[in-house]
Motif scaffolding. Sequence first.
Motif, PDB file in Angstrom:
ATOM      1  N   ALA A  54     -21.865  40.395 -22.668  1.00  0.00           N
ATOM      2  CA  ALA A  54     -20.175  40.761 -22.390  1.00  0.00           C
ATOM      3  C   ALA A  54     -20.342  42.350 -22.245  1.00  0.00           C
ATOM      4  CB  ALA A  54     -19.802  40.543 -23.934  1.00  0.00           C
ATOM      5  N   ARG A  55     -21.399  42.922 -22.976  1.00  0.00           N
ATOM      6  CA  ARG A  55     -21.330  44.570 -22.809  1.00  0.00           C
ATOM      7  C   ARG A  55     -21.985  44.809 -21.153  1.00  0.00           C
ATOM      8  NH1 ARG A  55     -25.751  47.500 -22.215  1.00  0.00           N
ATOM      9  NH2 ARG A  55     -27.029  45.766 -22.783  1.00  0.00           N
ATOM     10  N   ARG A  56     -22.702  43.626 -20.868  1.00  0.00           N
ATOM     11  CA  ARG A  56     -23.260  44.091 -19.351  1.00  0.00           C
ATOM     12  C   ARG A  56     -22.330  43.730 -18.290  1.00  0.00           C
ATOM     13  NH1 ARG A  56     -27.654  40.813 -20.303  1.00  0.00           N
ATOM     14  NH2 ARG A  56     -28.858  42.126 -21.236  1.00  0.00           N
ATOM     15  N   TYR A  57     -21.433  42.641 -18.591  1.00  0.00           N
ATOM     16  CA  TYR A  57     -20.530  42.361 -17.742  1.00  0.00           C
ATOM     17  C   TYR A  57     -19.342  43.488 -17.649  1.00  0.00           C
ATOM     18  CZ  TYR A  57     -16.658  39.809 -15.091  1.00  0.00           C
ATOM     19  OH  TYR A  57     -15.786  39.518 -14.331  1.00  0.00           O
ATOM     20  N   ARG A  58     -18.996  44.121 -18.845  1.00  0.00           N
ATOM     21  CA  ARG A  58     -18.015  45.288 -18.870  1.00  0.00           C
ATOM     22  C   ARG A  58     -18.325  46.437 -18.042  1.00  0.00           C
ATOM     23  NH1 ARG A  58     -17.163  43.660 -24.267  1.00  0.00           N
ATOM     24  NH2 ARG A  58     -18.484  45.201 -24.723  1.00  0.00           N
ATOM     25  N   ARG A  59     -19.595  46.432 -18.568  1.00  0.00           N
ATOM     26  CA  ARG A  59     -20.317  47.980 -17.853  1.00  0.00           C
ATOM     27  C   ARG A  59     -20.529  47.643 -16.326  1.00  0.00           C
ATOM     28  NH1 ARG A  59     -25.610  50.510 -19.431  1.00  0.00           N
ATOM     29  NH2 ARG A  59     -26.401  49.400 -17.617  1.00  0.00           N
ATOM     30  N   SER A  60     -20.668  46.512 -15.804  1.00  0.00           N
ATOM     31  CA  SER A  60     -20.937  46.252 -14.351  1.00  0.00           C
ATOM     32  C   SER A  60     -19.573  46.537 -13.723  1.00  0.00           C
ATOM     33  CB  SER A  60     -21.474  44.916 -14.098  1.00  0.00           C
ATOM     34  OG  SER A  60     -22.382  44.741 -14.605  1.00  0.00           O
ATOM     35  N   ALA A  61     -18.471  45.653 -14.296  1.00  0.00           N
ATOM     36  CA  ALA A  61     -17.242  45.626 -13.763  1.00  0.00           C
ATOM     37  C   ALA A  61     -16.542  47.171 -13.841  1.00  0.00           C
ATOM     38  CB  ALA A  61     -16.151  44.603 -14.877  1.00  0.00           C
ATOM     39  N   ARG A  62     -16.713  47.934 -14.551  1.00  0.00           N
ATOM     40  CA  ARG A  62     -16.206  49.147 -14.865  1.00  0.00           C
ATOM     41  C   ARG A  62     -17.087  49.993 -13.619  1.00  0.00           C
ATOM     42  NH1 ARG A  62     -15.476  50.693 -20.412  1.00  0.00           N
ATOM     43  NH2 ARG A  62     -17.675  50.112 -20.643  1.00  0.00           N
ATOM     44  N   GLY A  63     -18.358  49.727 -13.659  1.00  0.00           N
ATOM     45  CA  GLY A  63     -19.063  50.507 -12.380  1.00  0.00           C
ATOM     46  C   GLY A  63     -18.679  50.324 -11.039  1.00  0.00           C
TER      47      GLY A  63
END
Lengths: 100, 148
Positions: A54-63
């Motif tokens: 979940a953290r990875r997905y959020r980080r990538s989407a924000r990135g």
Amino acid sequence: MQPERTTLAWNRTMLALVVAGVLLLRWVPRHGWFPLGLTLLTAATALVITAGQARRYRRSARGIRDGRIDADVAGVLGTTVAVALLGALALVVVVALPLR
Amino acid sequence: MRSSRDEPSQQAPATPGASTTDRAPGSGRGGRSARILGGGTEPDPRFTLANERTFLAWIRTALALLAGGVAVEAFTTDTFAQPVRTGLAVVLLLLAMVLAVAAGVRWLAVERAMRQQAPLPLSILVPVLAGGGALVAAAFLVVVLGNA
């Protein structure tokens, strides 16, 4: 789409780890606790990957939105070490542990 | 917090955690990650993700070889003689280890090259996998034909 693909790629990797771990159980009747420990290693790695999804997905989407992403150094190098270690320990089982 | 530092890791991005627009140098990423990645400018985020996916694809390949090695050793007790089983398993497991390490090394090399806008490095992974795969397949063929 990019974050989704990457998260799915991590997911597939996690599943491959689980499959390899389950396969290692085949060695348990012959070699005992050592391969069981290897299965636990794969399970632990799989859990760490899953916990970070979940953290990875959020980080990538924000990135993607912000135009920059921190390369996941810890994730990639950690996975590398885990898989290499797994291979090395599996070699130990094949070469060094007594056969019945 | 936003004090800039006079070192290459100046360009290290902030973790998009504290605040989405926070781009203070080195404020989020640990100094170690910044040092591992080297200096340079951040590449297009899609490239970073693509590099990560490529790494994961290689890691899965390594895991498949590892599973193959384990399977050969564990499931062919009635088919192959013990030295054959051990030999094939050792080759497959070694190949898996080499691929896993090489995948990590390549990910890092590509990540660094992208930061410097340098050409991407050539990969030893493909020839290693091709050669190793062919070797194992040939060995299997010889053993199976020999058994028949």
